[in-house]
Write an enzyme that holds these catalytic residues in place. Sequence first.
Site, PDB file in Angstrom:
ATOM      1  CD  GLU A   1    -108.922  58.265   5.294  1.00  0.00           C
ATOM      2  OE1 GLU A   1    -108.937  59.111   4.433  1.00  0.00           O
ATOM      3  OE2 GLU A   1    -108.233  59.046   6.465  1.00  0.00           O
TER       4      GLU A   1
ATOM      5  N   GLY B   1    -115.195  55.567   4.900  1.00  0.00           N
ATOM      6  CA  GLY B   1    -114.871  53.541   6.426  1.00  0.00           C
ATOM      7  C   GLY B   1    -113.159  54.137   6.159  1.00  0.00           C
ATOM      8  CD  GLU B   2    -108.305  54.622   8.377  1.00  0.00           C
ATOM      9  OE1 GLU B   2    -109.037  55.804   8.919  1.00  0.00           O
ATOM     10  OE2 GLU B   2    -107.005  54.412   8.653  1.00  0.00           O
TER      11      GLU B   2
ATOM     12  CG  ASP C   1    -111.619  37.992   7.566  1.00  0.00           C
ATOM     13  OD1 ASP C   1    -111.639  38.541   8.547  1.00  0.00           O
ATOM     14  OD2 ASP C   1    -111.292  39.849   7.412  1.00  0.00           O
TER      15      ASP C   1
HETATM   16  P1  AMP Z   1    -111.899  47.653   3.519  1.00  0.00           P
HETATM   17  O1  AMP Z   1    -111.074  48.940   3.801  1.00  0.00           O
HETATM   18  O2  AMP Z   1    -112.703  46.948   2.799  1.00  0.00           O
HETATM   19  O3  AMP Z   1    -112.151  47.081   4.916  1.00  0.00           O
HETATM   20  O4  AMP Z   1    -113.567  48.956   3.957  1.00  0.00           O
HETATM   21  C1  AMP Z   1    -113.736  49.320   5.094  1.00  0.00           C
HETATM   22  C2  AMP Z   1    -114.602  49.923   5.447  1.00  0.00           C
HETATM   23  O5  AMP Z   1    -115.623  50.822   4.274  1.00  0.00           O
HETATM   24  C3  AMP Z   1    -115.929  48.811   5.212  1.00  0.00           C
HETATM   25  O6  AMP Z   1    -115.997  48.253   6.599  1.00  0.00           O
HETATM   26  C4  AMP Z   1    -116.858  49.954   4.455  1.00  0.00           C
HETATM   27  O7  AMP Z   1    -117.955  50.114   5.881  1.00  0.00           O
HETATM   28  C5  AMP Z   1    -116.605  50.491   3.964  1.00  0.00           C
HETATM   29  N1  AMP Z   1    -116.706  50.649   2.640  1.00  0.00           N
HETATM   30  C6  AMP Z   1    -115.697  49.278   2.058  1.00  0.00           C
HETATM   31  N2  AMP Z   1    -116.528  49.324   0.593  1.00  0.00           N
HETATM   32  C7  AMP Z   1    -117.458  49.722   0.407  1.00  0.00           C
HETATM   33  C8  AMP Z   1    -118.128  50.556  -0.836  1.00  0.00           C
HETATM   34  N3  AMP Z   1    -117.693  49.164  -1.830  1.00  0.00           N
HETATM   35  N4  AMP Z   1    -119.540  50.681  -0.664  1.00  0.00           N
HETATM   36  C9  AMP Z   1    -119.907  50.662   0.893  1.00  0.00           C
HETATM   37  N5  AMP Z   1    -118.340  51.565   1.090  1.00  0.00           N
HETATM   38  C10 AMP Z   1    -118.152  50.109   2.134  1.00  0.00           C
END
Ligand code: AMP
Length: 906
Positions: A626, A620-621, A762
């Site tokens: 990323e 994800g991002e 949040d």
């Molecule tokens: P963030 O930057 O923390 O908002 O992460 C962006 C996206 O990445 C999130 O909405 C999840 O879909 C994915 N993601 C972040 N951290 C994890 C993780 N530890 N395990 C799986 N997916 C993750």
Amino acid sequence: MLFLMLLLLLPAESRSQTDPAQCRYALGMQDGSIADDDLTASSQWYESTGPKYARLGRDEADGAWCPAGPLHPSDEQFLQVDLRSLCFVTLVGTQGRSGGGAGKEFVRIYRLDYSRDGDRWISWKSRTGQKVIQGNSNVYDVVLKDLRPPVIARYLRIIPVTELTSTVCMRMELYGCSWHDGLLSYSAPEGQIMAVPGYPIAYLNDSTYDGFLERRLQFGGLGQLTDGLLGMDDFLQTHQTRTWQGYDYVGWRNDSLGPGYVEMDFLFDKQRNFSSMKVHCNNMFSRGVKIFKKVSCLFKPRLISDWEPEPVGITTVLDDKNPSARFVTVPLGNRVGKELRCQFSFADTWMMFSEISFQSNMEVIKPRVIPVHTRLPSPLSTADPEPELSTMLQSQETTPPFIVSWPVDRPDDGSTSVLIGCLVTIILLLLVIIVLILWCQYVRKVLEKAPCRILDEEVMGQHSSCSDTMVVHSSHSNPTYETVFLLDPEYQEPVLLLHKLPELSQSAEDSVLILSNPAYDLFIPTSFPLIGWHVMKNKPISTNVCSGDYAEPDLTQCTPHQGFQSSVPHYAETDIVSLQGVTGSNMYAVPALTVDSLTRKGISVGEFPRQRLHFREKLGEGQFGEVHLCEAEGLQEFLGGVVPLSDPDGRPVLVAVKKLRADASKNARNDFLKEIKIMSRLNHPNIVRLLGVCVCTDPLCMITEYMENGDLNQFLSQRESESTLTHANNIPSVSLPNLLHMSAQISSGMRYLASLNFVHRDLATRNCLVDHQLTIKIADFGMSRNLYSGDYYRIQGRAVLPIRWMAWESILLGKFTTASDVWAFGVTLWEIFTLCKEQPYSLLSDEQVIENTGEFFRNQGRQIFLSHPSLCPPTLFELMLRCWSRDTKDRPSFERVHRHLQEHVA
Ligand code: AMP
């Protein structure tokens, strides 16, 4: 017909005589037209840092004015500017000390005092009643702050404010224009409240009046009737965001005032020869509002003389057909006076004015010569269709433009010949004006290529069409602009609000929300405190998945993670471009020690060799960049077996790697590091665990446990409520016990955070992650950054606030506490039990969500609550409602919430 068309062509008709959107000329600090002698200060550090060196954009002597210092929080040192005549001041620009590159001092926040006569000093207050204005965050950038309301004054004092003892220096410029009216003060009966059953209440007070109030009479000041803002046709509406219904008007009810008229006195700076008075009136006759029936004015040539016996006045032609708000022009017959007393007679139940101006053949107050190119670009607004044209008019005329009211209000003297004569004169004048306008347009085109364009070109194009507060910043000597929308906590009971919420008076600048777009999923929090908004358009998602930062990235495996949905609209995505309430305020209820204790101890996780991270796919991002799924070779040993990982037999373990984007600003980098520090101190089964970091070299990375099912929002939105149907058709589903268990886990994580006095800010399903066993872990501590920073997050970048999850006090007051986390938890529960199929308040626009926030604050039963989700047990919905209690003390603690949910799970 020709006459009507000509009238409609008049651009000035939609403007006040002094239009704040146009009145933005540099008043002479930088170009030296304000003389050294007119700059004084309460103190100076050295001769070489005296007040005359406080000129924005200039770097003379030691480069700025520095008060004798260091400055203590209780000190009140000021820099004073004498503008030599009354000016309408709309902006203040500030800059720190460069001192040829040696300077490092600047003023983060300041106050402003002003005076019209040099005796009575008034503290400037925003519409929210706040006195503190956000200043600079470095020595180079010019920060321009719109004064809402503008100031009409001859003398201004800038007073640096500091929270800690420190050395401060500043340079500054004032922007505005001459105050042609010469009006020093007006008096009027206090504006009233219109409360008619079935209609919203209209608050028709003069909320920015800077004089006195005694026995319901306001006197000795100026206010909304001279702020340059014209009211709309519907008095309930306003272009000013974050204000209340009726804001633009001062209004009175006929039967409340006895004599059937409103009496107003107008005091001027000098004796003047008055040609006319223009009163901008509402005429919404369907609500019992009309322009005045007649007006009669008396003149006093000198202050000590008596009123002259012969009045001047008109009887108006009332209009029951056209409800437009309008200027009514009252010819004043070139009578001479220093003071006027006018009685405006009611024509209906209500009379409402939004602006009063005077046209006088005075001894002209010679405006400071202001070169065209020093006018700042006006904040675009719907009420400002032709800014450049009107600028030309304003800057080139030595007498105010002749403006005829539309619809026309004529003296009812019964003399047809006089009327015809007037009409002919008016038509001739209109023709002259049209020629002038065409000429101005031509000149404008020429000027666009001239120096004024230089400044406009420097604008970064971030002006919103509805800005209420604008902060301009520049880099080095090349100023650039950025629009700032700050939260404006002012609501319809400002006095009550101030009374009840003393922290408002200490917190920073006025601010306004401008929200109009549906929400988006991507979220870029900012350093806090906040708060400004403007709508963010779609944000491009980088497709550069395999960047080669890891060992042997395998391009063939760069498949998007099934859970990543960049386009799911989620929450009000609004940009933060400036912050408020940063110092000296109680706005942020998380004790400083808490975050300090989290951060001061440093990072308690180790540096993981980045070459042992093997990229697998993009998950994800987020705000920082990323998030990648990687294999972490030897992680188990690296952690010394302390953290049980899912693959303990020596094979590489899967981890999520959050990577700071390459073009991240210094602020974002700091924020990223801060998030690492915070996360490294958290240790709970329902909080996502930080396993390692790569911070010795760029790009910075944080390594967290991998949550196979992605975030809770996309997890639930892809599932249905468990039933025989879902079983029979193999549709992915979740059961009610699943939902209760998830909710209980989140409450458990939040209970842990609350026990540390840590405020998440949040909480939402999008920020909870789900593993393969349906364990939920709270993530995303980005919002926790810069809790106590006096700086603001300025971009290029933007930041957004999750208004649909935020408690009213977070939106209106910038106050984030565990209790506001409880509110967000209630919304998160609601999301869970609607299976994230709907955005909270999906039927409301962002503006309506903000309005609803105001209703929560007012608590008069008009607030809209989220509805009862069909899957949700009634007692749980009651719990949600308690989470949304207006008073924070009525909201349950996370301890209680957790207990309640545990009972459900059991
Ligand atoms: P963030 O930057 O923390 O908002 O992460 C962006 C996206 O990445 C999130 O909405 C999840 O879909 C994915 N993601 C972040 N951290 C994890 C993780 N530890 N395990 C799986 N997916 C993750």
